[in-house]
Design a protein around this motif. Structure first.
Motif, PDB file in Angstrom:
ATOM      1  N   ARG A   4      33.633 -18.581  -0.075  1.00 18.90           N
ATOM      2  CA  ARG A   4      34.543 -17.966   0.912  1.00 18.90           C
ATOM      3  C   ARG A   4      35.848 -18.737   1.056  1.00 18.90           C
ATOM      4  O   ARG A   4      36.818 -18.214   1.612  1.00 18.90           O
ATOM      5  CB  ARG A   4      33.851 -17.886   2.271  1.00 18.90           C
ATOM      6  N   LYS A   5      35.877 -19.989   0.567  1.00 18.69           N
ATOM      7  CA  LYS A   5      37.084 -20.811   0.760  1.00 18.69           C
ATOM      8  C   LYS A   5      38.315 -20.193   0.099  1.00 18.69           C
ATOM      9  O   LYS A   5      39.446 -20.462   0.502  1.00 18.69           O
ATOM     10  CB  LYS A   5      36.850 -22.231   0.238  1.00 18.69           C
ATOM     11  N   GLY A   6      38.113 -19.356  -0.909  1.00 14.22           N
ATOM     12  CA  GLY A   6      39.266 -18.715  -1.559  1.00 14.22           C
ATOM     13  C   GLY A   6      39.912 -17.654  -0.685  1.00 14.22           C
ATOM     14  O   GLY A   6      41.027 -17.206  -0.960  1.00 14.22           O
ATOM     15  N   THR A  62      30.788 -10.444   1.144  1.00 15.46           N
ATOM     16  CA  THR A  62      29.515 -10.029   1.753  1.00 15.46           C
ATOM     17  C   THR A  62      28.403 -10.807   1.074  1.00 15.46           C
ATOM     18  O   THR A  62      28.267 -10.760  -0.151  1.00 15.46           O
ATOM     19  CB  THR A  62      29.263  -8.519   1.552  1.00 15.46           C
ATOM     20  N   VAL A  63      27.637 -11.534   1.871  1.00 13.63           N
ATOM     21  CA  VAL A  63      26.516 -12.311   1.335  1.00 13.63           C
ATOM     22  C   VAL A  63      25.217 -11.557   1.599  1.00 13.63           C
ATOM     23  O   VAL A  63      24.972 -11.113   2.729  1.00 13.63           O
ATOM     24  CB  VAL A  63      26.462 -13.711   1.995  1.00 13.63           C
ATOM     25  N   LEU A 111      41.403 -10.198  -6.641  1.00 15.66           N
ATOM     26  CA  LEU A 111      40.200  -9.457  -6.266  1.00 15.66           C
ATOM     27  C   LEU A 111      40.193  -9.224  -4.752  1.00 15.66           C
ATOM     28  O   LEU A 111      40.620 -10.087  -3.980  1.00 15.66           O
ATOM     29  CB  LEU A 111      38.923 -10.198  -6.682  1.00 15.66           C
ATOM     30  N   GLU A 112      39.722  -8.060  -4.354  1.00 14.83           N
ATOM     31  CA  GLU A 112      39.777  -7.693  -2.940  1.00 14.83           C
ATOM     32  C   GLU A 112      38.457  -7.904  -2.219  1.00 14.83           C
ATOM     33  O   GLU A 112      38.402  -7.865  -0.991  1.00 14.83           O
ATOM     34  CB  GLU A 112      40.198  -6.219  -2.815  1.00 14.83           C
ATOM     35  N   ARG A 113      37.367  -8.057  -2.979  1.00 18.02           N
ATOM     36  CA  ARG A 113      36.080  -8.319  -2.320  1.00 18.02           C
ATOM     37  C   ARG A 113      35.103  -8.973  -3.291  1.00 18.02           C
ATOM     38  O   ARG A 113      35.198  -8.777  -4.512  1.00 18.02           O
ATOM     39  CB  ARG A 113      35.474  -7.049  -1.744  1.00 18.02           C
ATOM     40  N   LEU A 114      34.186  -9.750  -2.692  1.00 13.49           N
ATOM     41  CA  LEU A 114      33.102 -10.363  -3.450  1.00 13.49           C
ATOM     42  C   LEU A 114      31.790 -10.033  -2.739  1.00 13.49           C
ATOM     43  O   LEU A 114      31.749  -9.929  -1.511  1.00 13.49           O
ATOM     44  CB  LEU A 114      33.276 -11.885  -3.500  1.00 13.49           C
ATOM     45  N   VAL A 115      30.742  -9.849  -3.518  1.00  6.80           N
ATOM     46  CA  VAL A 115      29.395  -9.675  -2.958  1.00  6.80           C
ATOM     47  C   VAL A 115      28.515 -10.718  -3.632  1.00  6.80           C
ATOM     48  O   VAL A 115      28.380 -10.736  -4.862  1.00  6.80           O
ATOM     49  CB  VAL A 115      28.855  -8.249  -3.216  1.00  6.80           C
ATOM     50  N   PRO A 168      36.577  -0.677   4.985  1.00  7.59           N
ATOM     51  CA  PRO A 168      37.208  -1.749   4.218  1.00  7.59           C
ATOM     52  C   PRO A 168      36.163  -2.763   3.757  1.00  7.59           C
ATOM     53  O   PRO A 168      35.027  -2.722   4.237  1.00  7.59           O
ATOM     54  CB  PRO A 168      38.159  -2.375   5.255  1.00  7.59           C
ATOM     55  N   PRO A 169      36.549  -3.666   2.857  1.00  5.96           N
ATOM     56  CA  PRO A 169      35.630  -4.728   2.455  1.00  5.96           C
ATOM     57  C   PRO A 169      35.201  -5.534   3.680  1.00  5.96           C
ATOM     58  O   PRO A 169      35.978  -5.685   4.617  1.00  5.96           O
ATOM     59  CB  PRO A 169      36.467  -5.607   1.519  1.00  5.96           C
ATOM     60  N   GLU A 170      33.972  -6.014   3.664  1.00  8.07           N
ATOM     61  CA  GLU A 170      33.436  -6.676   4.843  1.00  8.07           C
ATOM     62  C   GLU A 170      33.133  -8.138   4.553  1.00  8.07           C
ATOM     63  O   GLU A 170      32.498  -8.451   3.543  1.00  8.07           O
ATOM     64  CB  GLU A 170      32.148  -5.951   5.230  1.00  8.07           C
TER      65      GLU A 170
END
Ligand SMILES: NC(=O)c1ccc[n+]([C@@H]2O[C@H](COP(=O)([O-])OP(=O)(O)OC[C@H]3O[C@@H](n4cnc5c(N)ncnc54)[C@H](OP(=O)(O)O)[C@@H]3O)[C@@H](O)[C@H]2O)c1
Length: 268
Positions: free
Chosen positions: A105-107, A112-113, A83-87, A166-168
């Motif tokens: 975020r450790k992964g 983005t929170v 996966l390239e991004r998480l929200v 890009p993903p932030e």
């Protein structure tokens, strides 16, 4: 390029799915009804497989004991599955939730929170719907203001976070445009309904009894009591600019939400 919506059956997730579908973007919902269970890690891998991004809405509450461990495991699995991004949907002023944010975020996947104030929709899609209908809010709420945020704004913000390039890796605080006590919020809701909605401060035990009478499951009552007892101490009595930053427009007022919602007939 599929976006996975964890908690897709819920209030925020379903709104995000609607928006992504309307934009013609591939999206997949995950919750217990699709076989994904936060309490059973053996269900996670198959749910994440093939997704490029995920919206993470944990139920019942990110701040609860044991949740950081789950978030760490999810973050690591997301990285492994490419996966390239998480929200992540989070809450303002919740120390326990901070640990869950860090653990996810450790992964190493850009995350983005979205730290949100109280949802305005608690008055129409959740535990306060019945009390507003009856014209009487009985809450263990002190005279402390909250900046109620519209879930439509939260969903719009989440879609920006899920799609922009890009993903932030960033944290945003999302609130509504004004600080209101529950007594002031009740008056605004009453105005929109065209009949009085009053507010009465009660103790936590009375509030929990009221929730049970309104058929709110015990599993949901506990986090709600926690919100009132631990969070409503003034720590969130400030406005945040996350909606403006992500959407380039001001957040929606409680009065605007209330007019729209009264028109839908949910409080009739
Ligand atoms: N309410 C507020 O004012 C507020 C403010 C800030 C932050 N938050 C945060 O927002 C989150 C809730 O967001 P929401 O209101 O969009 O969600 P929601 O509507 O409460 O629920 C989302 C979905 O989660 C699924 N679910 C429940 N238990 C599950 C489990 N064990 N495993 C997998 N899925 C499960 C349910 O679908 P299934 O039945 O299909 O499993 C449910 O529809 C919480 O983390 C809360 O702390 C809330």
């Amino acid at each position: 390029m599929t976006t996975l919506i964890l908690g897709g059956a819920g209030r925020s997730g379903s709104r995000i799915i609607d928006r992504l579908v309307t934009a013609g973007l591939p999206v997949r919902s995950a919750s217990r009804r699709t076989g994904f269970d936060w309490d059973d890690r053996s269900t996670w891998e198959v749910s994440l497989r093939g997704a490029s991004a995920a919206y993470v809405c944990f139920t019942p509450d990110l701040a609860f004991p044991g949740v950081p461990e789950k978030m760490k495991a999810l973050g690591e699995l997301a990285a492994k599955e490419g996966l390239e991004r998480l929200v992540l949907l989070s809450g303002r002023g919740e120390e326990g939730a901070r640990m869950s944010e860090e653990a996810l975020r450790k992964g190493g996947v850009p995350t983005t929170v979205l730290r949100c104030s109280w949802f305005q929709q608690n008055f129409s899609e959740h535990f306060l719907t019945g009390p507003v209908r009856r014209g009487h809010l009985r809450l263990p709420a002190p005279d402390v203001p909250e900046a109620f945020v519209d879930l439509e704004d939260v969903a719009d913000a989440a879609v920006v976070a899920l799609t922009r390039t890009p993903p932030e890796d960033a944290t945003y605080e999302l609130s509504g445009p004004e600080l209101l006590t529950f007594a002031q919020a009740a008056a605004i809701l009453g105005n929109a309904c065209g009949r009085p909605v009053t507010f009465e401060a009660v103790d936590v035990a009375t509030f929990v009894d009221d929730l049970a009478a309104d058929d709110v499951p015990t599993a949901e009552a506990e986090p709600l009591a926690y919100l009132f007892t631990d969070i409503l101490d003034g720590r969130n009595a400030s406005l945040a600019d996350g909606v403006e930053q992500l959407l380039g427009r001001p957040p929606t007022s409680l009065a605007s939400y209330a007019r729209r919602t009264a028109d839908s007939g949910v409080w009739s």
